[in-house]
Scaffold this active site. Structure first.
Site, short mmCIF file in Angstrom:
data_model
loop_
_atom_site.label_atom_id
_atom_site.label_comp_id
_atom_site.label_asym_id
_atom_site.label_seq_id
_atom_site.Cartn_x
_atom_site.Cartn_y
_atom_site.Cartn_z
N CYS A 22 -3.04 44.11 -7.01
CA CYS A 22 -1.82 43.91 -7.72
C CYS A 22 -0.43 44.47 -7.16
O CYS A 22 -0.61 45.51 -6.41
CB CYS A 22 -2.15 44.85 -8.98
N CYS A 76 1.17 49.76 -9.10
CA CYS A 76 0.43 49.48 -7.96
C CYS A 76 1.08 49.49 -6.55
O CYS A 76 0.53 49.84 -5.69
CB CYS A 76 -0.57 48.49 -8.29
N ASP A 106 -1.72 35.82 -27.91
CA ASP A 106 -0.76 36.97 -27.92
C ASP A 106 -1.93 38.24 -28.36
O ASP A 106 -2.91 37.79 -28.97
CB ASP A 106 0.35 36.77 -28.95
N GLY A 124 -6.41 34.52 -38.42
CA GLY A 124 -7.40 35.47 -39.07
C GLY A 124 -8.64 35.54 -38.30
O GLY A 124 -9.72 35.89 -39.07
N HIS A 139 1.83 47.50 -15.87
CA HIS A 139 0.42 47.23 -15.06
C HIS A 139 -0.39 46.44 -15.81
O HIS A 139 -0.88 45.20 -15.55
CB HIS A 139 -0.36 48.42 -14.64
N CYS A 162 2.05 44.96 -9.23
CA CYS A 162 3.30 45.47 -10.17
C CYS A 162 3.89 46.78 -10.04
O CYS A 162 3.49 47.41 -8.84
CB CYS A 162 2.39 45.61 -11.51
N PHE A 188 0.67 38.41 -40.98
CA PHE A 188 -0.29 39.23 -40.65
C PHE A 188 -0.12 40.76 -41.32
O PHE A 188 -1.28 41.14 -41.80
CB PHE A 188 -0.37 39.55 -39.17
N ASP A 231 6.31 35.80 -35.32
CA ASP A 231 5.37 35.71 -36.22
C ASP A 231 5.94 35.48 -37.80
O ASP A 231 7.21 35.83 -37.76
CB ASP A 231 4.06 36.79 -36.37
#
Length: 377
Positions: A310, A315, A272, A222, A341, A312, A93, A89
């Site tokens: 899941c 899990c 994101d 924004g 996760h 991951c 921000f 970025d």
């Protein structure tokens, strides 16, 4: 660079190519603010959970370790050991989030560092230099993210200034890419649409920004900074028709699983948000039936995975009861497993969205999951 493979309504299924690889869109970019995901998650972990694009923060990396340090060490890809596509970025921000610590003028923004109070100046040229030193595949133009609600006259002046800043970003970006020691001479630049919640400002600013054909993509900034969700959707509806069809569209800082599904339906390609990792660190985990607070007493003896569908690291190996215990015991492993996760869930969400678009059944997917994924179990 970017190709729309097929559409369903306004939703787009695409393919994006940059210096460090290929990206299937729609895509969620995993946020590694300071070169790492908060929660003890490394670049190697990101590969394991299906991350396609990593995102880091220009302002924070400029403060420490310093973008010149990163450049001398070979760029951010090498520094953090991430070999895939990366976006940084612009620092815009922080113009919003550090409003009590900065002063805006035409040249740029003066910040008081949140670390030690020292004065830092960042304008379009400085932002482009920092991002060039970091060497990400996509650099974001320096802009001002205005708080919502904003006064119309201020938002209008900010839009006009952000457009002037974009022209300065383009010139400096060209210069940085041409330098013989450029970390990433193929770095791309995305422009950013602003205008608070005023439809006419948003439309004018997007139309003017889109005229800068040098930009490789365009973002809507924004939003998700205090306005109602429906207002965000309405602004996307205003802006999207004015965004070039042949370049990627990025909705910055958004959002919940439902937000993402609804924004995909409105033509957005890139997303994101810090939300999945932040919520994970506070024991809120996402599942395909809705969100759970794993600290609840009812999980004390629950030996099931957080989400049986899941795969991951959490899990596949541990129970809800064990994760609850880790949080209760204030063990660092709790945050690590929970963050893994939630990010795996978001990456899988995008994969299923792409599969639905490939199968021409995104409307059914949206009807089934947009509301379901917004509820708490």
């Amino acid at each position: 660079m970017f190709k729309v493979l097929k559409t369903e309504g306004r939703a787009r299924r695409g393919h994006f190519t940059c210096a460090h690889g290929e990206v299937q869109t729609p895509v969620f970019m995993n946020v590694g603010t300071q070169g790492a995901i908060k929660g003890a998650v490394s670049a190697f972990d990101l590969k394991d959970i299906g991350c396609q694009v990593e995102l880091s923060n220009t302002y924070h990396l400029h403060l420490r370790p310093g973008d010149q340090v990163v450049k001398e060490l070979g760029g951010l890809h090498k520094f953090m050991r991430w070999d895939g596509p990366m976006l940084t970025d612009s620092g815009g921000f922080q113009v919003f989030s550090l409003s009590g610590l900065r002063k805006i003028k035409e040249e740029g923004v003066t910040f008081a560092s949140h670390l030690d109070g020292r004065r830092i100046f960042m304008g379009p040229e400085e932002s482009m230099t920092i991002q060039a030193n970091l060497g990400a595949d996509i650099a974001m133009a320096f802009d001002e993210c205005v708080e919502n609600p904003a006064k119309y006259d201020y938002a209008k002046a900010s839009c006009e200034r952000t457009l002037r800043w974009l022209d300065r970003c383009i010139e400096e970006h060209k210069r940085q890419k041409s330098l013989p020691d450029a970390v990433n001479p193929n770095q791309m630049l995305f422009g950013i649409n602003q205008g608070a919640t005023f439809p006419d400002l948003r439309a004018w600013h997007m139309a003017e920004t889109a005229k800068r054909d040098y930009c490789d993509g365009f973002a809507i900034g924004g939003l998700a900074v205090g306005e109602e969700t429906q207002v965000m959707y309405d602004i996307i509806d205003v802006v999207e028709p004015l965004m070039p069809k042949d370049k990627p569209r990025y909705l910055m800082g958004v959002g919940t699983p439902s937000n993402i599904i609804e924004a995909v339906a409105r033509g957005v390609d890139f997303f994101d948000c810090v939300m999945p990792a932040r919520n994970a660190r506070h024991a809120k985990l996402y599942t395909w039936e809705g969100a759970v607070n794993i600290k609840n007493e009812k999980y004390k003896l629950d030996d099931r995975p957080v989400d049986p569908t899941c795969d991951c690291p959490l899990c596949k190996n541990f129970s809800r009861a064990y994760l609850r215990h880790l949080f209760a015991a204030d063990e660092m492993l709790a945050m690590r497993l929970a963050v893994l996760h939630n990010l795996a869930f978001y990456n899988e969400l995008m994969a299923r969205i792409r599969q639905a678009l490939d199968g021409e059944c995104f409307a059914q997917f949206r009807a089934e999951y947009s509301e379901k994924l917004s509820r708490r179990i």
